[in-house]
Design a protein around this motif. Structure first.
Motif, mmCIF file in Angstrom:
data_model
loop_
_atom_site.group_PDB
_atom_site.id
_atom_site.type_symbol
_atom_site.label_atom_id
_atom_site.label_comp_id
_atom_site.label_asym_id
_atom_site.label_seq_id
_atom_site.Cartn_x
_atom_site.Cartn_y
_atom_site.Cartn_z
ATOM 1 N N UNK A 58 0.829 -1.200 0.000
ATOM 2 C CA UNK A 58 0.000 0.000 0.000
ATOM 3 C C UNK A 58 0.861 1.246 0.000
ATOM 4 N N UNK A 59 0.540 2.195 -0.885
ATOM 5 C CA UNK A 59 1.277 3.468 -0.953
ATOM 6 C C UNK A 59 0.457 4.575 -0.320
ATOM 7 N N UNK A 60 1.080 5.321 0.581
ATOM 8 C CA UNK A 60 0.391 6.402 1.293
ATOM 9 C C UNK A 60 0.329 7.646 0.412
ATOM 10 N N UNK A 61 -0.881 8.019 -0.009
ATOM 11 C CA UNK A 61 -1.052 9.205 -0.844
ATOM 12 C C UNK A 61 -1.181 10.454 0.029
ATOM 13 N N UNK A 62 -0.911 11.605 -0.569
ATOM 14 C CA UNK A 62 -0.953 12.859 0.180
ATOM 15 C C UNK A 62 -2.360 13.180 0.686
ATOM 16 N N UNK A 117 -7.457 -15.564 8.597
ATOM 17 C CA UNK A 117 -7.597 -15.651 10.057
ATOM 18 C C UNK A 117 -6.803 -14.549 10.736
ATOM 19 N N UNK A 118 -5.644 -14.256 10.203
ATOM 20 C CA UNK A 118 -4.756 -13.286 10.847
ATOM 21 C C UNK A 118 -4.111 -12.408 9.792
ATOM 22 N N UNK A 119 -3.665 -11.213 10.204
ATOM 23 C CA UNK A 119 -3.025 -10.296 9.245
ATOM 24 C C UNK A 119 -2.028 -9.417 9.989
ATOM 25 N N UNK A 120 -1.169 -8.787 9.230
ATOM 26 C CA UNK A 120 -0.190 -7.860 9.798
ATOM 27 C C UNK A 120 0.169 -6.822 8.752
ATOM 28 N N UNK A 121 0.565 -5.655 9.213
ATOM 29 C CA UNK A 121 1.021 -4.573 8.331
ATOM 30 C C UNK A 121 2.379 -4.096 8.833
ATOM 31 N N UNK A 122 3.343 -4.052 7.928
ATOM 32 C CA UNK A 122 4.699 -3.649 8.284
ATOM 33 C C UNK A 122 5.044 -2.356 7.539
ATOM 34 N N UNK A 123 5.417 -1.315 8.274
ATOM 35 C CA UNK A 123 5.700 -0.025 7.618
ATOM 36 C C UNK A 123 6.868 -0.134 6.642
ATOM 37 N N UNK A 163 6.536 5.592 3.642
ATOM 38 C CA UNK A 163 5.810 5.894 2.407
ATOM 39 C C UNK A 163 4.722 4.872 2.101
ATOM 40 N N UNK A 164 4.592 3.839 2.949
ATOM 41 C CA UNK A 164 3.563 2.843 2.697
ATOM 42 C C UNK A 164 3.647 1.699 3.681
ATOM 43 N N UNK A 165 3.001 0.577 3.342
ATOM 44 C CA UNK A 165 3.004 -0.587 4.229
ATOM 45 C C UNK A 165 2.959 -1.865 3.407
ATOM 46 N N UNK A 166 3.641 -2.881 3.926
ATOM 47 C CA UNK A 166 3.575 -4.227 3.365
ATOM 48 C C UNK A 166 2.528 -4.992 4.162
ATOM 49 N N UNK A 167 1.448 -5.405 3.521
ATOM 50 C CA UNK A 167 0.309 -6.022 4.192
ATOM 51 C C UNK A 167 0.278 -7.521 3.909
ATOM 52 N N UNK A 168 0.251 -8.316 4.978
ATOM 53 C CA UNK A 168 0.346 -9.773 4.874
ATOM 54 C C UNK A 168 -0.896 -10.401 5.514
ATOM 55 N N UNK A 169 -1.436 -11.440 4.866
ATOM 56 C CA UNK A 169 -2.609 -12.151 5.374
ATOM 57 C C UNK A 169 -2.322 -13.652 5.360
ATOM 58 N N UNK A 170 -2.895 -14.363 6.342
ATOM 59 C CA UNK A 170 -2.712 -15.819 6.393
ATOM 60 C C UNK A 170 -4.004 -16.501 6.835
ATOM 61 N N UNK A 171 -4.192 -17.719 6.329
ATOM 62 C CA UNK A 171 -5.335 -18.522 6.764
ATOM 63 C C UNK A 171 -4.925 -19.511 7.847
ATOM 64 N N UNK A 172 -3.722 -19.338 8.410
ATOM 65 C CA UNK A 172 -3.230 -20.222 9.477
ATOM 66 C C UNK A 172 -3.218 -19.466 10.798
ATOM 67 N N UNK A 173 -3.822 -20.058 11.803
ATOM 68 C CA UNK A 173 -3.830 -19.457 13.129
ATOM 69 C C UNK A 173 -2.412 -19.443 13.693
ATOM 70 N N UNK A 210 -8.832 4.598 8.580
ATOM 71 C CA UNK A 210 -7.402 4.751 8.857
ATOM 72 C C UNK A 210 -6.974 4.144 10.171
ATOM 73 N N UNK A 211 -7.913 3.419 10.855
ATOM 74 C CA UNK A 211 -7.595 2.834 12.156
ATOM 75 C C UNK A 211 -7.194 1.364 12.058
ATOM 76 N N UNK A 212 -7.224 0.821 10.877
ATOM 77 C CA UNK A 212 -6.816 -0.566 10.694
ATOM 78 C C UNK A 212 -5.299 -0.711 10.758
ATOM 79 N N UNK A 213 -4.795 -1.925 10.618
ATOM 80 C CA UNK A 213 -3.357 -2.159 10.741
ATOM 81 C C UNK A 213 -2.536 -1.380 9.728
ATOM 82 N N UNK A 214 -3.022 -1.250 8.502
ATOM 83 C CA UNK A 214 -2.265 -0.528 7.466
ATOM 84 C C UNK A 214 -2.092 0.940 7.828
#
Length: 592
Positions: free
Chosen positions: A96-100, A169-175, A183-193, A130-134
């Motif tokens: 994800x790219x953060x726009x102005x 099931x789970x997700x994470x966002x890494x700046x 300038x953005x975030x790397x967003x990862x999702x998994x179906x494994x607990x 804007x309150x989500x992990x990203x």
């Protein structure tokens, strides 16, 4: 003990814990068997951890190698997201790219066909989206992990899409951050607990740092490429301005570059008639019809007029919603949806308007707007230049004439200081130019040869009078100082951009064909052509004119000396041209 074997077995303890044991069984002399068991559970776990870490390090290394192979932003983004899924075990990854404006746009995703990101509304500002992990990861620069998407309240806006449709099931966002800027975030999702345990979080965080550097480098490269393209586009407009005073010709070039570089559908230029308070058509490009050519715009009742009166760019994102007086037939027939009007301002005066039309509006950034306004500035200059071109051309001619007269005056002053015979610099300059023309040197290079010849001894300004004007022979030490004067010439003239092309003669005319000259000991064609020509002319003029310490040589003697120095001091080919030219045109005049 004659024979022994070692085996590994997985066993369960009475507490139900699985352990790995290594059993060594040996046959004793009395045919008894001796078995010794060791608990190697920790050793095996340690080995497995090492192998896993080795695999992860190899994955990070390979990814870094792939990143370094390309500066194409899309290819790098693909490799980042692909690695997350194929090598690191995620179900989906997107950048994800953060726009102005606070929005987060999807730069790339893997798998590319995954439907989750379609119409995904994610922001990084202080809105609910804007309150989500990203959004939080981008705002704070801290990784955000959602252990259970089904229960975490921060994931509420996207839960149905993520859980029901995608099965996550789970997700994470890494700046993604470089040089202190996220300038953005790397967003990862998994179906494994439990996918994002501490080790995986650390792994993805490290990978995100690598990815951020690669993405930023590719982004900077693409920005630089775009800017270069913009510069080239501006250069084309500049060339059109310099090559023509026909405003329509220049306008057509500018409009074509506007459409190509800004990816818009059509553009038009209108000129301000201050007496009629109207904007009158000049040129257009990209239109289906000729309606635009028949339009005259009111300053008071048009978007373009507003741009003129307010002296700023006007943007209309949705033309259909506007009630302002405008050529509605044009917009309807052409299918335009969005519109920009940029005032054309030169020297503080508004000269007209550049209009830009889009049939399919797209998001633009500050760089896009800046380039639009820069192009508008170039068009305004063209308008102004159409009126002032003749005066500017005349001023340039007068300026060049003044430069050359200054050089000639300085050359005369150098002759006086060095006590050269009157007219030495003018004579050697004229003869050098004659030889250069005879040898077919292009006309545009002759002016630089002329200036270099006039200033051939300017470096002597750095030589003390006690050495330069010494009537007798110079000592070895004094001669070494004298030999520095071409270097002084280089240092003086290289600071003046206008005279840099004229450096060859002042810097190199004391070099010799056989390499025995100074200051650099150049030989043969290492010596610039202009300096090789001038070397012969300078010696010829010195020997064929009276000096304070000797009388002039007869012309025949001078020519014989030059022939004798062919291949030693002088270029043999130029000697032939020189001898032919002097015998043909100058012997009688110079012998008088």
């Amino acid at each position: 003990m004659k024979n022994s074997i070692t085996v590994e077995r997985n066993l369960n303890t009475k507490e139900g814990k699985q352990v790995t044991v290594e059993v060594n069984i040996s046959k004793l002399d009395n045919d008894f068997l001796l078995g010794i068991a060791h608990d190697i559970t920790e050793i095996k776990e340690s080995e497995e951890q090492k192998l896993k870490r080795l695999h992860l390090l190899k994955t990070l290394y390979n990814a870094n190698q792939k990143f370094s192979e390309s500066l194409n932003l899309e290819k790098v983004a693909y490799e980042v997201t692909r690695t997350c899924v194929e090598d690191l075990g995620a179900s989906l990854a997107w950048i994800g790219h953060a726009e102005a404006n606070g929005k987060v746009t999807v730069l790339y995703q893997y798998p590319t066909e995954h439907p989750y990101t379609k119409n995904l509304n994610v922001r990084w500002d202080d809105t609910p989206e804007g309150q989500g992990p990203t959004g939080v990861a981008i705002r704070t620069g801290i990784p955000q992990v959602i252990e259970d998407i089904t229960t975490n309240q921060r994931f509420e806006p996207w839960r149905m899409k993520a859980v029901t449709e995608a099965g996550f099931i789970t997700s994470a966002a890494f700046p993604l951050a470089t040089r202190g800027r996220t300038f953005g975030a790397l967003n990862i999702y998994s179906d494994k607990k439990g996918f994002f345990d501490a080790e995986n979080v650390q792994l993805f965080q490290t990978f995100a740092h690598q990815a951020a550097a690669a993405l930023e480098n590719a982004n900077l490269y693409e920005k630089s490429t775009r800017r270069l393209q913009h510069i080239q586009a501006l250069r084309k407009v500049d060339m059109a301005i310099a090559g023509s005073i026909d405003l329509r010709v220049i306008s057509n070039v500018a409009l074509q570059e506007t459409i190509r570089e800004l990816n818009v559908d059509a553009a038009a230029i209108f000129r301000l008639n201050p007496y009629m308070q109207k904007l009158e058509f000049i040129a257009a490009y990209g239109f289906y019809t000729n309606i635009i050519e028949e339009i005259s715009l009111s300053l008071e009742k048009s978007f373009a007029g507003r741009a003129v009166l307010e002296r700023k760019t006007i943007y209309i994102p949705d033309i259909e919603r506007e009630n302002e007086d405008m050529p509605k037939d044009l917009f309807r027939v052409e299918g335009f949806k969005a519109y920009y009007a940029v005032p054309l301002i030169a020297k503080g005066h508004v000269l007209g308007v550049l209009e830009v039309f889009m049939r399919n509006p797209h998001i633009v950034n500050d760089e896009w707007r800046d380039f639009l306004e820069t192009l508008a500035g170039q068009i305004a200059i063209a308008m102004d230049n159409a009126e002032l071109f003749h005066n500017l051309q005349q001023s340039n001619l007068e300026l060049l004439k003044a430069y050359d007269e200054t050089i000639e005056a300085l050359s005369y002053a150098l002759d006086l200081r060095d006590k050269e015979t009157e007219g030495h610099s003018i004579r050697v300059t004229e003869l050098t130019l004659s030889i250069a023309k005879e040898m077919g040197i292009p006309e545009e290079k002759l002016i630089h040869i002329k200036r270099g010849a006039l200033l051939h001894d300017i470096g002597k300004l750095g030589i003390p009078d006690s050495i330069l004007l010494k009537p007798g022979k110079l000592s070895d030490e004094e001669w070494e100082i004298m030999k520095i004067h071409p270097v002084y010439a280089y240092k003086m003239l290289s600071q003046i951009e206008y005279l840099r092309p004229a450096l060859d003669i002042p810097y190199c005319h004391h070099e010799r064909w056989d390499g025995s000259g100074y200051p650099r000991g150049l030989k043969e064609k290492e010596i610039p052509l202009a300096a090789r020509i001038f070397a012969i002319v300078d010696v010829f003029d010195a020997l064929s004119n009276d000096r304070p310490y000797r009388k002039a040589w007869p012309i025949e003697k001078v020519l014989e000396y030059i022939r004798e120095q062919s291949g030693k001091h002088f270029d043999p080919q130029i000697v032939d041209v020189f001898i032919h030219l002097v015998e043909k045109k100058f012997v009688s005049r110079l012998g008088d």
